[in-house]
Design a protein around this motif. Structure first.
Motif, PDB file in Angstrom:
ATOM      1  N   ASN B 147       0.819  -1.062   0.157  1.00  0.00           N
ATOM      2  CA  ASN B 147      -0.169  -0.096  -0.006  1.00  0.00           C
ATOM      3  C   ASN B 147       0.908   1.154  -0.164  1.00  0.00           C
ATOM      4  O   ASN B 147       2.182   1.193   0.290  1.00  0.00           O
ATOM      5  CB  ASN B 147      -0.841   0.019   1.378  1.00  0.00           C
ATOM      6  CG  ASN B 147      -2.157   0.530   1.029  1.00  0.00           C
ATOM      7  OD1 ASN B 147      -2.477   1.351   0.118  1.00  0.00           O
ATOM      8  ND2 ASN B 147      -3.153   0.280   1.874  1.00  0.00           N
ATOM      9  N   TRP B 148       0.250   2.410  -0.524  1.00  0.00           N
ATOM     10  CA  TRP B 148       1.104   3.735  -0.385  1.00  0.00           C
ATOM     11  C   TRP B 148       1.618   4.206   0.992  1.00  0.00           C
ATOM     12  O   TRP B 148       0.895   4.207   1.926  1.00  0.00           O
ATOM     13  CB  TRP B 148      -0.049   4.871  -0.717  1.00  0.00           C
ATOM     14  CG  TRP B 148      -0.557   4.860  -2.288  1.00  0.00           C
ATOM     15  CD1 TRP B 148      -1.696   4.344  -2.594  1.00  0.00           C
ATOM     16  CD2 TRP B 148       0.470   4.847  -3.534  1.00  0.00           C
ATOM     17  NE1 TRP B 148      -1.613   4.250  -4.106  1.00  0.00           N
ATOM     18  CE2 TRP B 148      -0.367   4.616  -4.735  1.00  0.00           C
ATOM     19  CE3 TRP B 148       1.503   5.607  -3.458  1.00  0.00           C
ATOM     20  CZ2 TRP B 148       0.027   4.868  -5.996  1.00  0.00           C
ATOM     21  CZ3 TRP B 148       2.033   5.890  -4.798  1.00  0.00           C
ATOM     22  CH2 TRP B 148       1.292   5.321  -6.026  1.00  0.00           C
ATOM     23  N   GLN B 219      -6.741   8.492   2.879  1.00  0.00           N
ATOM     24  CA  GLN B 219      -7.211   8.454   1.313  1.00  0.00           C
ATOM     25  C   GLN B 219      -7.491   9.892   0.498  1.00  0.00           C
ATOM     26  O   GLN B 219      -6.947  10.045  -0.426  1.00  0.00           O
ATOM     27  CB  GLN B 219      -8.542   7.591   0.967  1.00  0.00           C
ATOM     28  CG  GLN B 219      -8.112   6.192   0.900  1.00  0.00           C
ATOM     29  CD  GLN B 219      -9.235   5.442   0.295  1.00  0.00           C
ATOM     30  OE1 GLN B 219     -10.246   5.942  -0.027  1.00  0.00           O
ATOM     31  NE2 GLN B 219      -9.292   4.216   0.608  1.00  0.00           N
ATOM     32  N   LEU B 222      -3.809  11.329  -0.055  1.00  0.00           N
ATOM     33  CA  LEU B 222      -3.343  10.691  -1.216  1.00  0.00           C
ATOM     34  C   LEU B 222      -4.045  11.204  -2.524  1.00  0.00           C
ATOM     35  O   LEU B 222      -3.321  11.408  -3.343  1.00  0.00           O
ATOM     36  CB  LEU B 222      -3.695   8.809  -1.053  1.00  0.00           C
ATOM     37  CG  LEU B 222      -2.719   8.125  -0.342  1.00  0.00           C
ATOM     38  CD1 LEU B 222      -3.322   6.890  -0.303  1.00  0.00           C
ATOM     39  CD2 LEU B 222      -1.486   8.080  -0.657  1.00  0.00           C
ATOM     40  N   ALA B 223      -5.258  11.092  -2.457  1.00  0.00           N
ATOM     41  CA  ALA B 223      -6.086  11.733  -3.751  1.00  0.00           C
ATOM     42  C   ALA B 223      -5.668  13.112  -4.050  1.00  0.00           C
ATOM     43  O   ALA B 223      -5.362  13.372  -5.288  1.00  0.00           O
ATOM     44  CB  ALA B 223      -7.365  11.746  -3.464  1.00  0.00           C
ATOM     45  N   ALA B 226      -1.949  12.818  -5.399  1.00  0.00           N
ATOM     46  CA  ALA B 226      -2.035  12.025  -6.698  1.00  0.00           C
ATOM     47  C   ALA B 226      -2.513  12.968  -7.846  1.00  0.00           C
ATOM     48  O   ALA B 226      -2.376  13.059  -9.004  1.00  0.00           O
ATOM     49  CB  ALA B 226      -2.601  10.441  -6.641  1.00  0.00           C
ATOM     50  N   ARG B 227      -3.803  13.539  -7.445  1.00  0.00           N
ATOM     51  CA  ARG B 227      -4.328  14.480  -8.190  1.00  0.00           C
ATOM     52  C   ARG B 227      -3.304  15.570  -8.942  1.00  0.00           C
ATOM     53  O   ARG B 227      -3.567  15.970  -9.981  1.00  0.00           O
ATOM     54  CB  ARG B 227      -5.720  15.157  -8.001  1.00  0.00           C
ATOM     55  CG  ARG B 227      -6.684  13.934  -7.926  1.00  0.00           C
ATOM     56  CD  ARG B 227      -8.202  14.552  -7.946  1.00  0.00           C
ATOM     57  NE  ARG B 227      -9.115  13.363  -8.142  1.00  0.00           N
ATOM     58  CZ  ARG B 227      -9.494  13.048  -6.993  1.00  0.00           C
ATOM     59  NH1 ARG B 227      -9.540  13.550  -5.944  1.00  0.00           N
ATOM     60  NH2 ARG B 227     -10.645  11.928  -6.921  1.00  0.00           N
ATOM     61  N   GLY B 230       0.224  13.298 -10.220  1.00  0.00           N
ATOM     62  CA  GLY B 230       0.155  12.133 -10.961  1.00  0.00           C
ATOM     63  C   GLY B 230       0.717  11.049 -10.378  1.00  0.00           C
ATOM     64  O   GLY B 230       1.036  10.933  -9.122  1.00  0.00           O
ATOM     65  N   ILE B 231       0.662   9.839 -10.979  1.00  0.00           N
ATOM     66  CA  ILE B 231       1.475   8.703 -10.408  1.00  0.00           C
ATOM     67  C   ILE B 231       2.505   8.240 -11.568  1.00  0.00           C
ATOM     68  O   ILE B 231       2.184   8.464 -12.878  1.00  0.00           O
ATOM     69  CB  ILE B 231       0.487   7.539 -10.445  1.00  0.00           C
ATOM     70  CG1 ILE B 231      -0.535   7.857  -9.231  1.00  0.00           C
ATOM     71  CG2 ILE B 231       1.345   6.335  -9.895  1.00  0.00           C
ATOM     72  CD1 ILE B 231      -1.658   6.741  -8.870  1.00  0.00           C
ATOM     73  N   ALA B 251       4.063   2.954  -3.814  1.00  0.00           N
ATOM     74  CA  ALA B 251       3.461   1.703  -3.545  1.00  0.00           C
ATOM     75  C   ALA B 251       3.628   0.774  -4.610  1.00  0.00           C
ATOM     76  O   ALA B 251       4.396   0.920  -5.580  1.00  0.00           O
ATOM     77  CB  ALA B 251       1.976   1.859  -3.566  1.00  0.00           C
TER      78      ALA B 251
END
Lengths: 302, 302
Positions: B147-148, B219, B222-223, B226-227, B230-231, B251
């Motif tokens: 997991n992250w 979350q 994280l969101a 990541a938004r 990016g990933i 992750a």
């Protein structure tokens, strides 16, 4: 158990070898093959790989309303408590809603879209009906994956689908990217039938829609096929369309991104391939998983 | 609990906001920054993204012997039964072997390779020692994901690493591709400290090396990251090298392919950032997870 000869014996409790499929991939023969709408390049590619990917087949405007319908369904408590709604095993969210074409007129029209239905009739060499339909939803960070399997292996064993003469259509409602658990396929795997070992438990579908355990191929068979054909995961924007042959091995990984992944999924079966009794010997699955009642040939929506 | 001021409070049992890091990313200052070996393009990219990817940094011939060592270790029953070997939770196979630089002279020399150690000294602005080292192995179809998390969040809380002044190096022994569970990173996430909620259970490391549960960010954080960033999942052939900052969120997903994924992993910590008592208040983790004894500055292997 079905009376008809079982051409694809699986789930006997014992390990079996894989063997070449006993059905054509493109069912339209000879001169009729060239009547379109697909040209020989696409037909050959479908025969070789077991799937066709159409990036941006529909515009995003065309698919947006389906996304709204999904949101509305989440607020329909009667629907949400029905058996045709499958929740994610990790999160209390919609994972799938089945028999969408019976709930939604918009979805029903989509299955009869001339562009799609034309290709389906050509590939199946016959008229077609909807064997199963659903909307799939993978929430950000939460949507869990699905192990490798052939849909035909399940439909044959648990639904009594006699031959490999069905096609799944998957229409992307969201971007499918590397990180939100896109569908992965093993090109060329549809040329082989990969028998599973474990016998089908009674009412297996109550578990199998959440996580595939029965019907998963042996690792040595998967490895052989993946080393031979590789793995592909088509990616693209909303409105992209995937057609894949009923016996093509596919899987998906967990969604580890914040980006949800939703798609529509509808299975065309040939009217010459209607269901018999399940070959596994169990009772048939519910009609919303495997249609036995509403099997009239689809008419084009003009 | 450590006597020194806790600059990165985490795992208090309550939800906290994320906040900007309180340490530089590149620790070499002013004129010394330009003494190399990394140029300004690479330094700026590392500052922005929190990692650097070197495709084919070593030849495949150089990394092959490590793969042989892994195979030999699997046959060493004494080693296999020691605590420094972590088995995969899904399969009875090696997942990690820790303190590799103490077992293997070849690994020890690698950590002192002038090309790598030169970059590390420049980025950390000091001499360095090995905080942790391991070999990671993900078998085909079986290697489960991770997991992250930020490594620093764990090393701070459970090991008493005071500041963000450490770098992980990961050297690929196999191809890393889209389907065998490559490392995923959130570019720019290292600019923020993301406190975790759950308190650290006693001897948490016995679980956490198999599956990260404590120390996973919320979350919504994280969101947001990541938004924003990016990933990315760097991919490449054996011999490729990844350097990533200790606070970069990363992750990995499950290996759903037949292709194993193995890499070497070694963490450089600045000699000016040695461990104090764990900030979570628990007893220190074993030395093979967090070095307190062997912390002499690494000398270049000429």
């Amino acid at each position: 158990m079905s009376d008809s000869q079982d051409e694809y014996v699986t789930r006997t409790g014992e390990k079996q070898s894989i063997f070449p499929r006993r059905d054509p991939v493109v069912h339209t023969r000879n001169q009729a093959r060239w009547d379109g709408p697909l040209g020989e390049e696409a037909l050959s590619s479908y025969e070789r790989d077991g799937f066709l990917w159409f990036e941006g087949f529909f515009s995003e405007e065309r698919v947006e309303p389906f996304f709204d319908e999904l949101r509305n369904m989440a607020n329909d408590s009667e629907l949400m408590n029905s058996k045709r709604v499958i929740k994610d095993p990790e999160a209390d969210e919609i994972r799938s809603v089945f028999a969408m074409h019976e709930i939604s007129e918009r979805f029903s029209e989509l299955t009869r879209d001339p562009r799609i239905l034309g290709m389906i009739r050509q590939l199946l060499g016959s008229d077609a009906y909807i064997h199963q339909s659903r909307i799939n939803d993978k929430f950000g960070f939460q949507g869990s994956g699905f192990n490798w399997h052939s849909d035909f292996e399940t439909w044959h064993s648990e639904d009594g689908m006699p031959r490999m003469r069905a096609i799944s259509a998957s229409l992307m409602l969201t971007d499918n990217n590397e990180f939100n658990g896109p569908l992965m396929l093993i090109p060329g795997s549809h040329h082989y039938f990969v028998p599973a070992v474990q016998k089908t438990p009674d009412q297996n579908w109550k578990d199998s829609l959440k996580a595939q355990r029965v019907g998963v191929p042996e690792q040595e068979h998967l490895a052989w096929l993946a080393r031979r054909g590789g793995i592909q995961a088509p990616k693209g924007r909303p409105g992209s369309l995937l057609l894949f042959e009923c016996n093509t091995l596919h899987a998906s990984n967990q969604n580890m991104s914040p980006w949800p992944r939703s798609n529509l999924f509808f299975v065309y079966n040939s009217v010459d391939n209607v269901l018999t009794d399940p070959y596994c010997g169990n009772k048939p699955r519910p009609d919303f998983l495997a249609a036995r009642e509403n099997i009239e040939p689809l008419a084009m929506n003009d």
